[in-house]
Design an enzyme around this catalytic site. Sequence first.
Site, short mmCIF file in Angstrom:
data_model
loop_
_atom_site.label_atom_id
_atom_site.label_comp_id
_atom_site.label_asym_id
_atom_site.label_seq_id
_atom_site.Cartn_x
_atom_site.Cartn_y
_atom_site.Cartn_z
N THR A 138 -49.15 -92.91 -13.89
CA THR A 138 -48.75 -91.75 -14.67
C THR A 138 -47.24 -91.73 -14.80
OG1 THR A 138 -50.70 -90.53 -13.97
CG2 THR A 138 -48.87 -89.21 -14.81
N CYS A 189 -62.00 -83.81 -15.98
CA CYS A 189 -62.73 -82.69 -15.42
C CYS A 189 -61.72 -81.59 -15.15
CB CYS A 189 -63.41 -83.16 -14.14
SG CYS A 189 -64.54 -81.98 -13.46
N SER A 228 -51.22 -99.55 -11.35
CA SER A 228 -51.51 -98.56 -10.31
C SER A 228 -52.28 -99.24 -9.18
CB SER A 228 -52.38 -97.45 -10.92
OG SER A 228 -52.73 -96.52 -9.93
N ALA A 229 -51.99 -98.83 -7.93
CA ALA A 229 -52.60 -99.51 -6.78
C ALA A 229 -54.02 -99.03 -6.48
CB ALA A 229 -51.74 -99.29 -5.54
N HIS A 230 -54.28 -97.73 -6.72
CA HIS A 230 -55.56 -97.20 -6.20
C HIS A 230 -56.79 -97.61 -7.02
CE1 HIS A 230 -56.32 -93.52 -8.79
NE2 HIS A 230 -55.05 -93.72 -9.08
C1 LIG Z 1 -55.87 -96.22 -17.94
C2 LIG Z 1 -55.23 -95.35 -16.92
N1 LIG Z 1 -53.93 -95.04 -17.03
C3 LIG Z 1 -53.30 -94.27 -16.13
C4 LIG Z 1 -53.96 -93.75 -15.06
C5 LIG Z 1 -53.22 -92.90 -14.07
O1 LIG Z 1 -52.90 -93.67 -12.93
P1 LIG Z 1 -52.32 -93.01 -11.59
O2 LIG Z 1 -53.47 -92.33 -10.93
O3 LIG Z 1 -51.80 -94.17 -10.80
O4 LIG Z 1 -51.22 -92.09 -11.98
C6 LIG Z 1 -55.33 -94.02 -14.89
C7 LIG Z 1 -56.10 -93.45 -13.77
O5 LIG Z 1 -56.92 -92.59 -13.92
C8 LIG Z 1 -55.98 -94.86 -15.84
O6 LIG Z 1 -57.28 -95.16 -15.75
#
Ligand SMILES: Cc1ncc(COP(=O)(O)O)c(C=O)c1O
Length: 386
Positions: free
Chosen positions: A71, A328, A193-195
């Site tokens: 994000t 959600c 993103s790591a998670h």
């Molecule tokens: C395509 C995409 N972009 C961005 C994000 C946001 O990532 P983060 O949770 O690392 O901010 C997500 C996660 O839901 C995602 O699937």
Amino acid sequence: MSVYLDHAATTPLDPSVLEAMMPYLTSEYGNASSVHRLGRTARFAIEDARQQFAHLIGAEEGEVVFTSGATESNNFALKGTLKPGDHFITSLAEHEAILEPAKHLQKQGVEVTFLKPYPNGTVSAEQVENALQVNTRLVSVMYVNNELGTVSPIPQIAEICRKNGILCHTDAVQAALFRPRMDILDVDMCSFSAHKVYGPKGVGALYIRAGTPVQTTLIEGGAQERRRRGGTEAVAQVIGLVTAFEQTITKAEEHLLYLETIKAHLINQLEVYLGGRYIWNTPQDGTPTSPHILNLSFPPVNDEPIDGEMLLLNMDMAGFMVSSGSACTSGAVEPSHVLQAMGVPEKTAAATIRFSLGKHTTPTHIEAAVLALARILDRMGRKTNG
Ligand SMILES: Cc1ncc(COP(=O)(O)O)c(C=O)c1O
């Protein structure tokens, strides 16, 4: 039974990732800006991680900025390059982490074109080319769509951008299994993103190609991240990010093959137990997709929509954690903006299930989930073969 089929939302932390993080959560707790031994240990760990991450994505270490997640990376890419009067091209199928900063910038005088995806959920280089204006500054199209799993042609989009002297960004959060390499994708910026890859939450990265004119600081404060992002470095999180990526990327081929098998099994089971009673949102016509995401909807019966929220709640009560794929808000499932943009009727989009598979998903999980889904739909008055 408790089965997690929501890996596009997040993934469990891999025990080996936790193990790599542990020293930096316990004994090696130094601040990477301190000059003493503990500080130096933290600094070395961060710089070593940066080098490793850069190597994994085909970049130089000076081109990697660690962030709090995708994000932030997306916000950084957009807000760091766009100013009032510029034109920005993106798509209606993007994640909120692009759509919301885009709307914010629009209010500040940036002209934004939100491309409508094709009915299969993808965006083409041709669509981007047709939307170009003299003041177009940046294009951002996601690599793998998080609701559908569809893959957009990023190298072709990047090529159009390059030819026209326009910056190109991609959100590659759901694309790690495709081993995104910056030297091949040829984008100027890319978010990670790591998670989503068995790493910790709250950490990500933004690749910024050397020489890209990005506003140097998004978060003002200390001189961390070469003055691009203030704030004490989250050493353990960064180590977690890099360890998780290292494992994902080195085992990507094996995982992709495994997920293809599991996905084929899911498609088969759905056909057997629910045949003809759902419509695919994830295209089944040869459009490139990632095997970890399968999205389908249940059309209304006699014009009566199926209660999608009830469907998810019932699946949860039966022990199966799936998602609708869309946001959600305060406990209520909103109709997906991606499905709306693709032209899926509202009453159909209302009853949507996204299965997202992971490396621990087994054929038994799939069989049990589909059987449960068939029974729940029957109970809800939607006759199936189950
Ligand atoms: C395509 C995409 N972009 C961005 C994000 C946001 O990532 P983060 O949770 O690392 O901010 C997500 C996660 O839901 C995602 O699937």
